[in-house]
Design an enzyme around this catalytic site. Structure first.
Site, PDB file in Angstrom:
ATOM      1  CE1 TYR A  38      48.313  45.048  32.634  1.00 58.26           C
ATOM      2  CE2 TYR A  38      50.341  45.562  31.294  1.00 58.26           C
ATOM      3  CZ  TYR A  38      49.071  45.500  31.280  1.00 58.26           C
ATOM      4  OH  TYR A  38      48.255  45.539  30.114  1.00 58.26           O
ATOM      5  CG  HIS A  41      46.752  38.957  37.096  1.00 56.37           C
ATOM      6  ND1 HIS A  41      46.371  37.871  37.816  1.00 56.37           N
ATOM      7  CD2 HIS A  41      46.521  38.977  35.754  1.00 56.37           C
ATOM      8  CE1 HIS A  41      45.849  37.163  36.903  1.00 56.37           C
ATOM      9  NE2 HIS A  41      45.841  37.569  35.736  1.00 56.37           N
ATOM     10  CG  ASN A  87      44.990  35.853  30.233  1.00 59.46           C
ATOM     11  OD1 ASN A  87      45.056  35.624  31.395  1.00 59.46           O
ATOM     12  ND2 ASN A  87      43.840  36.498  29.545  1.00 59.46           N
ATOM     13  CG  ASP A 104      47.155  36.394  40.518  1.00 56.97           C
ATOM     14  OD1 ASP A 104      47.770  35.924  39.679  1.00 56.97           O
ATOM     15  OD2 ASP A 104      45.914  36.709  40.430  1.00 56.97           O
ATOM     16  CG  ASN A 121      41.857  33.104  31.853  1.00 58.57           C
ATOM     17  OD1 ASN A 121      41.282  32.335  31.960  1.00 58.57           O
ATOM     18  ND2 ASN A 121      41.661  34.532  31.740  1.00 58.57           N
TER      19      ASN A 121
END
Length: 194
Positions: A18, A23, A72, A97, A118
């Site tokens: 990631y 994000h 989240n 972000d 979230n």
């Protein structure tokens, strides 16, 4: 309350898969701050990587943190760190972000709702809404692309050229909040660029 300490949290998802995604820009900003302030992030029992430093000699103490959880569920580690450092949300800065800002834009605010984010929603659930947000614009997805897919994709090639400057700008904005307060920082960061 420890008036001379701040908790600065950069949001993102864990793991190298990631690392370059839109994000994870909050984590990128915390990495920039850790580098310039000379600290290394280490595993903390709250479920985050944390490094302690000062923004300048004799200045406020800062805990820079990146949750080790997925975006989240960022609230639990943030709540754990606030408790560990005996801080309330007024001493919390969250870097994240922001789809609703054009790419290469940084905006500062305190309070308000999650705006569809979230990670921010989960932090509000545990800490309330009254913390500073450093919102790093990533723009809206092109065409009909699902926003969830968009935030979990790497920056486009053209964006990657500008991204280092955006990260520096967001880190500078965070430092301004720490040294000069939110209002002064907003006036400088939000001023039109030449």
């Amino acid at each position: 309350m420890a008036d001379d300490r701040w908790l600065v949290v950069g949001l993102g998802n864990p793991g190298p898969g990631y690392a370059g995604h839109r994000h994870n820009v909050g984590q990128m900003v915390v990495a920039e701050l850790a580098s310039r302030l000379g600290t290394t992030l280490k595993a903390h029992k709250a479920g985050a990587m944390v490094g302690e430093t000062r923004v300048r000699p004799g200045g406020d103490r800062i805990a820079l943190a990146v949750p080790s959880t997925f975006m989240n569920v960022s609230g639990r580690p943030v709540a754990g760190l606030l408790k560990f450092y005996s801080l309330d949300a007024s001493k919390l800065i969250v870097i994240h972000d922001e789809l609703d800002l054009p790419f290469d834009t940084v905006r500062l605010k305190s309070g308000g709702g999650p705006g569809g984010h979230n990670g921010v929603r989960d932090i509000i659930a545990v800490a309330g809404p009254d913390f500073v947000r450093v919102r790093v614009g990533i723009g809206r997805p092109p065409g009909r692309q699902d926003p969830a897919d968009y935030v979990l994709s790497p920056f486009a090639k053209a964006e990657q050229e500008t991204l280092p400057n955006l990260i520096v700008e967001a880190a500078d904005a965070t430092e301004l909040v720490l040294t000069d307060g939110l209002l002064t920082a907003q006036q400088r960061v939000h001023a039109p660029k030449d």
